[in-house]
Scaffold this motif. Structure first.
Motif, PDB file in Angstrom:
ATOM      1  N   LEU A 127       0.829  -1.198   0.000  1.00  0.00           N
ATOM      2  CA  LEU A 127       0.000   0.000   0.000  1.00  0.00           C
ATOM      3  C   LEU A 127       0.871   1.260   0.000  1.00  0.00           C
ATOM      4  O   LEU A 127       0.591   2.222  -0.724  1.00  0.00           O
ATOM      5  N   GLU A 128       1.918   1.246   0.773  1.00  0.00           N
ATOM      6  CA  GLU A 128       2.821   2.398   0.824  1.00  0.00           C
ATOM      7  C   GLU A 128       3.466   2.643  -0.542  1.00  0.00           C
ATOM      8  O   GLU A 128       3.576   3.778  -1.002  1.00  0.00           O
ATOM      9  N   VAL A 156      -5.447   6.185  -1.489  1.00  0.00           N
ATOM     10  CA  VAL A 156      -5.852   5.171  -0.512  1.00  0.00           C
ATOM     11  C   VAL A 156      -7.339   5.349  -0.203  1.00  0.00           C
ATOM     12  O   VAL A 156      -7.782   6.430   0.176  1.00  0.00           O
ATOM     13  N   ILE A 157      -8.091   4.292  -0.377  1.00  0.00           N
ATOM     14  CA  ILE A 157      -9.523   4.286  -0.092  1.00  0.00           C
ATOM     15  C   ILE A 157      -9.775   3.694   1.289  1.00  0.00           C
ATOM     16  O   ILE A 157     -10.607   4.168   2.039  1.00  0.00           O
ATOM     17  N   ARG A 158      -9.046   2.644   1.606  1.00  0.00           N
ATOM     18  CA  ARG A 158      -9.165   2.014   2.918  1.00  0.00           C
ATOM     19  C   ARG A 158      -7.771   1.580   3.367  1.00  0.00           C
ATOM     20  O   ARG A 158      -7.094   0.829   2.669  1.00  0.00           O
ATOM     21  N   PRO A 159      -7.308   2.072   4.524  1.00  0.00           N
ATOM     22  CA  PRO A 159      -5.976   1.688   4.995  1.00  0.00           C
ATOM     23  C   PRO A 159      -5.908   0.204   5.337  1.00  0.00           C
ATOM     24  O   PRO A 159      -6.930  -0.475   5.458  1.00  0.00           O
ATOM     25  N   ALA A 160      -4.702  -0.290   5.506  1.00  0.00           N
ATOM     26  CA  ALA A 160      -4.498  -1.701   5.845  1.00  0.00           C
ATOM     27  C   ALA A 160      -5.174  -2.020   7.177  1.00  0.00           C
ATOM     28  O   ALA A 160      -4.987  -1.308   8.159  1.00  0.00           O
ATOM     29  N   GLY A 203      -9.704 -13.287   7.900  1.00  0.00           N
ATOM     30  CA  GLY A 203      -8.353 -13.798   8.115  1.00  0.00           C
ATOM     31  C   GLY A 203      -7.266 -13.138   7.302  1.00  0.00           C
ATOM     32  O   GLY A 203      -6.115 -13.561   7.351  1.00  0.00           O
ATOM     33  N   HIS A 204      -7.605 -12.121   6.546  1.00  0.00           N
ATOM     34  CA  HIS A 204      -6.612 -11.410   5.741  1.00  0.00           C
ATOM     35  C   HIS A 204      -6.369 -10.021   6.320  1.00  0.00           C
ATOM     36  O   HIS A 204      -7.221  -9.456   6.984  1.00  0.00           O
ATOM     37  N   ARG A 205      -5.193  -9.496   6.041  1.00  0.00           N
ATOM     38  CA  ARG A 205      -4.939  -8.068   6.217  1.00  0.00           C
ATOM     39  C   ARG A 205      -5.169  -7.483   4.833  1.00  0.00           C
ATOM     40  O   ARG A 205      -4.651  -8.001   3.836  1.00  0.00           O
ATOM     41  N   ALA A 206      -5.973  -6.446   4.745  1.00  0.00           N
ATOM     42  CA  ALA A 206      -6.386  -5.941   3.442  1.00  0.00           C
ATOM     43  C   ALA A 206      -6.370  -4.419   3.421  1.00  0.00           C
ATOM     44  O   ALA A 206      -6.495  -3.770   4.462  1.00  0.00           O
ATOM     45  N   LEU A 260      -5.734  -4.986  -2.059  1.00  0.00           N
ATOM     46  CA  LEU A 260      -4.523  -5.721  -1.691  1.00  0.00           C
ATOM     47  C   LEU A 260      -4.878  -6.631  -0.529  1.00  0.00           C
ATOM     48  O   LEU A 260      -5.577  -6.210   0.400  1.00  0.00           O
ATOM     49  N   SER A 261      -4.382  -7.848  -0.538  1.00  0.00           N
ATOM     50  CA  SER A 261      -4.746  -8.807   0.492  1.00  0.00           C
ATOM     51  C   SER A 261      -3.557  -9.690   0.841  1.00  0.00           C
ATOM     52  O   SER A 261      -2.778 -10.067  -0.028  1.00  0.00           O
TER      53      SER A 261
END
Length: 156
Positions: free
Chosen positions: A91-92, A101-105, A111-114, A127-128
């Motif tokens: 993302l960075e 950026v629409i939604r930060p991590a 179960g994912h970081r997205a 991103l997942s």
């Protein structure tokens, strides 16, 4: 270069108004690697380009209105989902290359970081990164709990 003959059963194909700029953006933002491109003599339009991200193929071309190939005007309804080894770093990198950026991590119920961003060409990317293997049944339980919590907040 060897002939390229292998394709996945389904691959995204993006039609982009500024294809040359998009190729450079995907290179900087996502680490995409260009396999090749076909450029139209005289106009410089890109008739076809192939890129990979972590080995996954996607294709691009310039707009060709005379063939009915138009890019997204505004925001495409299609979301591109990309599995990455490190969502925060990806993302960075995308942000540094000009993504919005629409939604930060965030760690998600499934179960994912997205994280989510819009690129400058009208496409939305999710991103997942898998952090935990979650069964469909547990995912449903967590989803229900999340929706119940959202309903309480909205009502209250």
């Amino acid at each position: 270069m060897e002939p390229i003959t292998t394709f996945a059963a389904l691959s995204p194909y993006l039609v982009v108004k500024k294809c040359e700029e998009a190729i450079e953006f995907y290179r900087r933002a996502l680490g995409a690697e260009e396999r090749y491109r076909l450029t139209e003599k005289g106009t410089g339009r890109i008739g076809h380009a192939e890129m990979t991200i972590y080995g996954a193929l996607f294709m691009l071309s310039s707009e060709y209105p005379e063939m009915g190939m138009m890019g997204s005007e505004g925001k495409s309804p299609v979301r591109l989902h990309l599995m990455v080894p490190d969502v925060d770093a990806a993302l960075e990198r995308a942000k540094d290359a000009g993504a919005t950026v629409i939604r930060p991590a965030t760690d998600e119920f499934y179960g994912h970081r997205a994280a989510c961003f819009d690129d400058p060409f009208g496409f939305n990317w999710l991103l997942s990164q898998e952090k935990e293997a979650v069964s469909p049944q547990e995912m449903q339980r967590r989803y229900d709990a999340m929706m119940d919590e959202m309903a309480v907040k909205k009502a209250g």
